[in-house]
Design an enzyme around this catalytic site. Structure first.
Site, mmCIF file in Angstrom:
data_model
loop_
_atom_site.group_PDB
_atom_site.id
_atom_site.type_symbol
_atom_site.label_atom_id
_atom_site.label_comp_id
_atom_site.label_asym_id
_atom_site.label_seq_id
_atom_site.Cartn_x
_atom_site.Cartn_y
_atom_site.Cartn_z
ATOM 1 C CG HIS A 163 -1.929 -1.032 1.285
ATOM 2 N ND1 HIS A 163 -2.982 -0.984 2.156
ATOM 3 C CD2 HIS A 163 -2.091 -2.168 0.563
ATOM 4 C CE1 HIS A 163 -3.759 -2.037 1.971
ATOM 5 N NE2 HIS A 163 -3.226 -2.777 1.017
ATOM 6 C CD GLU A 182 -1.949 4.186 3.310
ATOM 7 O OE1 GLU A 182 -3.117 4.433 3.679
ATOM 8 O OE2 GLU A 182 -1.684 3.368 2.399
ATOM 9 C CB CYS A 198 -6.393 -0.499 5.455
ATOM 10 S SG CYS A 198 -4.668 -1.065 5.361
#
Length: 158
Positions: A62, A64, A92
């Site tokens: 992801h 991040e 998430c």
């Protein structure tokens, strides 16, 4: 001429969220879900990334996670104390936990993710007594632009 003595150009640098949105657009061009992130330390972007789960065949790739890994490698530390993360979608649970473990100072995100988010939606990780570090959280920054990117991306795939 040193940077300190140069005349100002009158141009302003793009905001960190604008840079995160640019990373999200690049992710979309690669066929990835359009989420982008940047990490800022002392007013300077030190890392940037967009989703790469398909490209890397890695469910943890992801935006991040990638940007945290890049910043940690550049700083030579697993702790990013004093750093701020800008991301185009509410993190998430996996990413929210990584943000906590990295000791990110502030989290700025654009669009809320009622289905998969873990900051203001879902598990609300930073509100849990077991959370060791909770960053300051600012949401809704460029939410319309981030939401439109996601909406357009998924509309094209239906």
């Amino acid at each position: 001429m040193s940077d300190e003595t140069q005349e100002p150009t009158g141009e302003t640098a793009p905001s960190p969220m604008a840079e995160a949105l640019a990373e999200a657009r690049l992710a979309a061009e690669r066929g990835e879900v359009p989420i982008g992130a940047v990490i800022v330390l002392d007013g300077i972007i030190i890392a940037r990334a967009g989703n790469r789960t398909l490209e890397l065949k890695d469910p943890t790739a992801h935006a991040e996670m990638l940007v945290i890994r890049e910043a940690a490698a550049k700083l030579g530390s697993e702790r990013l104390v004093g750093a701020d993360l800008y991301v185009t979608l509410e993190p998430c649970p996996m990413c929210a936990a990584a943000i906590s473990f990295a000791r990110i100072r502030r989290l700025y995100y654009a669009a809320t993710d009622p289905k998969g988010g873990a900051v203001e939606s879902g598990v609300r990780l930073y509100s849990q007594p077991t959370c060791h570090h909770a960053p300051e959280v600012y949401d809704g920054i460029a939410a319309g632009a981030a939401s439109a990117l996601l909406r357009d991306f998924f509309r094209q795939r239906r």
